[in-house]
Design a protein around this motif. Structure first.
Motif, PDB file in Angstrom:
ATOM      1  N   LEU A 168       0.830  -1.207   0.000  1.00 14.51           N
ATOM      2  CA  LEU A 168       0.000   0.000   0.000  1.00 14.51           C
ATOM      3  C   LEU A 168       0.865   1.257   0.000  1.00 14.51           C
ATOM      4  O   LEU A 168       0.550   2.239  -0.675  1.00 14.51           O
ATOM      5  CB  LEU A 168      -0.969  -0.007   1.181  1.00 14.51           C
ATOM      6  CG  LEU A 168      -2.097  -1.032   1.080  1.00 14.51           C
ATOM      7  CD1 LEU A 168      -2.869  -1.108   2.393  1.00 14.51           C
ATOM      8  CD2 LEU A 168      -3.036  -0.721  -0.079  1.00 14.51           C
TER       9      LEU A 168
ATOM     10  N   HIS B  22      -1.053   4.308  -1.563  1.00 12.33           N
ATOM     11  CA  HIS B  22      -2.417   4.236  -1.049  1.00 12.33           C
ATOM     12  C   HIS B  22      -2.515   3.776   0.404  1.00 12.33           C
ATOM     13  O   HIS B  22      -3.565   3.289   0.822  1.00 12.33           O
ATOM     14  CB  HIS B  22      -3.275   3.336  -1.927  1.00 12.33           C
ATOM     15  CG  HIS B  22      -3.634   3.942  -3.238  1.00 12.33           C
ATOM     16  ND1 HIS B  22      -4.152   5.210  -3.355  1.00 12.33           N
ATOM     17  CD2 HIS B  22      -3.542   3.456  -4.505  1.00 12.33           C
ATOM     18  CE1 HIS B  22      -4.375   5.477  -4.634  1.00 12.33           C
ATOM     19  NE2 HIS B  22      -4.004   4.432  -5.347  1.00 12.33           N
TER      20      HIS B  22
ATOM     21  N   ASP C  55      -2.820   5.540   2.961  1.00 11.69           N
ATOM     22  CA  ASP C  55      -3.773   6.397   3.668  1.00 11.69           C
ATOM     23  C   ASP C  55      -5.217   5.922   3.569  1.00 11.69           C
ATOM     24  O   ASP C  55      -6.062   6.322   4.375  1.00 11.69           O
ATOM     25  CB  ASP C  55      -3.666   7.831   3.173  1.00 11.69           C
ATOM     26  CG  ASP C  55      -3.942   7.941   1.679  1.00 11.69           C
ATOM     27  OD1 ASP C  55      -3.539   7.042   0.914  1.00 11.69           O
ATOM     28  OD2 ASP C  55      -4.556   8.942   1.267  1.00 11.69           O
ATOM     29  N   ILE C  56      -5.514   5.033   2.615  1.00 13.05           N
ATOM     30  CA  ILE C  56      -6.899   4.556   2.527  1.00 13.05           C
ATOM     31  C   ILE C  56      -7.289   3.736   3.747  1.00 13.05           C
ATOM     32  O   ILE C  56      -8.472   3.658   4.075  1.00 13.05           O
ATOM     33  CB  ILE C  56      -7.185   3.765   1.228  1.00 13.05           C
ATOM     34  CG1 ILE C  56      -6.357   2.490   1.163  1.00 13.05           C
ATOM     35  CG2 ILE C  56      -7.031   4.650   0.012  1.00 13.05           C
ATOM     36  CD1 ILE C  56      -6.713   1.573   0.002  1.00 13.05           C
TER      37      ILE C  56
ATOM     38  N   GLN D 157      -9.063   5.889   6.011  1.00 13.81           N
ATOM     39  CA  GLN D 157     -10.367   6.283   5.482  1.00 13.81           C
ATOM     40  C   GLN D 157     -11.389   5.154   5.583  1.00 13.81           C
ATOM     41  O   GLN D 157     -12.586   5.413   5.681  1.00 13.81           O
ATOM     42  CB  GLN D 157     -10.216   6.745   4.037  1.00 13.81           C
ATOM     43  CG  GLN D 157      -9.368   7.999   3.912  1.00 13.81           C
ATOM     44  CD  GLN D 157      -9.095   8.341   2.465  1.00 13.81           C
ATOM     45  OE1 GLN D 157      -8.354   7.637   1.785  1.00 13.81           O
ATOM     46  NE2 GLN D 157      -9.706   9.410   1.994  1.00 13.81           N
TER      47      GLN D 157
ATOM     48  N   THR E 157      -4.543  -7.378   0.672  1.00 16.28           N
ATOM     49  CA  THR E 157      -4.326  -6.099   0.005  1.00 16.28           C
ATOM     50  C   THR E 157      -5.386  -5.837  -1.058  1.00 16.28           C
ATOM     51  O   THR E 157      -5.921  -4.728  -1.157  1.00 16.28           O
ATOM     52  CB  THR E 157      -2.921  -6.071  -0.624  1.00 16.28           C
ATOM     53  OG1 THR E 157      -1.944  -6.299   0.396  1.00 16.28           O
ATOM     54  CG2 THR E 157      -2.649  -4.747  -1.314  1.00 16.28           C
TER      55      THR E 157
ATOM     56  N   LEU F  31      -8.050  -2.686  -1.433  1.00 13.77           N
ATOM     57  CA  LEU F  31      -8.143  -1.829  -2.615  1.00 13.77           C
ATOM     58  C   LEU F  31      -9.546  -1.878  -3.222  1.00 13.77           C
ATOM     59  O   LEU F  31     -10.079  -0.845  -3.638  1.00 13.77           O
ATOM     60  CB  LEU F  31      -7.095  -2.242  -3.655  1.00 13.77           C
ATOM     61  CG  LEU F  31      -5.636  -1.998  -3.261  1.00 13.77           C
ATOM     62  CD1 LEU F  31      -4.707  -2.598  -4.301  1.00 13.77           C
ATOM     63  CD2 LEU F  31      -5.367  -0.520  -3.052  1.00 13.77           C
TER      64      LEU F  31
ATOM     65  N   ALA G 104     -11.843   0.213  -1.108  1.00  9.89           N
ATOM     66  CA  ALA G 104     -11.566   1.638  -1.334  1.00  9.89           C
ATOM     67  C   ALA G 104     -12.155   2.091  -2.667  1.00  9.89           C
ATOM     68  O   ALA G 104     -12.713   3.189  -2.763  1.00  9.89           O
ATOM     69  CB  ALA G 104     -10.061   1.893  -1.290  1.00  9.89           C
TER      70      ALA G 104
ATOM     71  N   ILE H 214     -10.337   5.459  -4.480  1.00  7.74           N
ATOM     72  CA  ILE H 214      -9.218   5.255  -5.402  1.00  7.74           C
ATOM     73  C   ILE H 214      -9.748   4.830  -6.764  1.00  7.74           C
ATOM     74  O   ILE H 214     -10.900   4.404  -6.885  1.00  7.74           O
ATOM     75  CB  ILE H 214      -8.221   4.178  -4.895  1.00  7.74           C
ATOM     76  CG1 ILE H 214      -8.899   2.799  -4.827  1.00  7.74           C
ATOM     77  CG2 ILE H 214      -7.595   4.575  -3.580  1.00  7.74           C
ATOM     78  CD1 ILE H 214      -7.931   1.643  -4.652  1.00  7.74           C
TER      79      ILE H 214
ATOM     80  N   ALA I  77      -4.630   1.679  -9.437  1.00  8.12           N
ATOM     81  CA  ALA I  77      -3.970   1.078  -8.270  1.00  8.12           C
ATOM     82  C   ALA I  77      -3.429  -0.307  -8.603  1.00  8.12           C
ATOM     83  O   ALA I  77      -2.300  -0.650  -8.220  1.00  8.12           O
ATOM     84  CB  ALA I  77      -4.942   0.999  -7.095  1.00  8.12           C
TER      85      ALA I  77
ATOM     86  N   ARG J 248      -0.311  -0.005 -10.719  1.00  6.37           N
ATOM     87  CA  ARG J 248       0.847   0.298  -9.868  1.00  6.37           C
ATOM     88  C   ARG J 248       1.312  -0.950  -9.124  1.00  6.37           C
ATOM     89  O   ARG J 248       2.506  -1.204  -8.995  1.00  6.37           O
ATOM     90  CB  ARG J 248       0.506   1.385  -8.851  1.00  6.37           C
ATOM     91  CG  ARG J 248       0.480   2.763  -9.392  1.00  6.37           C
ATOM     92  CD  ARG J 248       0.194   3.706  -8.258  1.00  6.37           C
ATOM     93  NE  ARG J 248       0.346   5.077  -8.659  1.00  6.37           N
ATOM     94  CZ  ARG J 248       0.082   6.095  -7.875  1.00  6.37           C
ATOM     95  NH1 ARG J 248      -0.367   5.886  -6.653  1.00  6.37           N
ATOM     96  NH2 ARG J 248       0.240   7.318  -8.298  1.00  6.37           N
TER      97      ARG J 248
END
Length: 169
Positions: free
Chosen positions: A21, A26, A28-29, A32, A123, A127, A130, A136, A141, A144
């Motif tokens: 992450l 990402h 910081d998600i 959130q 993971t 994602l 999110a 995102i 994502a 990446r």
């Protein structure tokens, strides 16, 4: 993810999901998506190791306020020596806190967590959640993520992207 009114979402993160992450920008998600994000001391140590990627070491050195390090109270037993220290402590911390989720990608660690009836996600599930909340861009994502050492089967990738396409229609 269904959430009961007033229920707090507490997650325990293992090293590998945090590593990826951070690498894809990402991390910081987690703050959130969840009310409390905890890591055990062993995960902190693994993220700080010299063999961790530089962006990960820099990120953990300036650890965000939302990431809480908590010492594990459980006394380790030899039956989990086949797992890394981070996985062992993450499992113990999830048991101690009654965490909503244990975020772990390691196959053997996930098997052990399931054996202990701990709710585990990885993971990709983070994602996906999110993206479901429009935090995102999932294809970006995943693109990446595929540029890192993350292992993703073509079938799982196709399933995830099909699911995402159906969701945004």
């Amino acid at each position: 993810m269904n959430r009961l009114p007033g229920a707090r979402l507490i997650v325990i993160a293992d090293t590998i999901p945090l590593n990826y992450l951070v690498l894809i920008g990402h991390a910081d998600i987690l703050a959130q998506l969840y009310d409390t994000v905890l890591i055990p001391s062993a995960v902190l140590e693994e993220l700080q190791r010299s063999r961790s990627p530089e962006p990960v070491r820099s990120w953990i050195a300036a650890r965000p306020a939302w990431l809480e390090v908590r010492a594990v109270q459980t006394i380790p037993t030899a039956d989990l020596d086949y797992l890394g220290a981070g996985e062992r402590e993450a499992i113990f911390l999830a048991e101690e806190t009654g965490a909503t989720w244990l975020i772990m990608d390691d196959y053997e660690g996930r098997k052990e967590a399931a054996r202990r009836h701990l709710p585990v996600i990885g993971t990709l599930r983070v994602l996906d959640e999110a993206a479901d909340r429009a935090l995102i861009d999932l294809p970006e994502a995943i693109a990446r993520l595929t540029q890192t050492t993350f292992h993703l089967s073509p079938d799982l990738l196709q399933w995830l992207m099909d699911r995402h396409a159906r969701r945004i229609q």
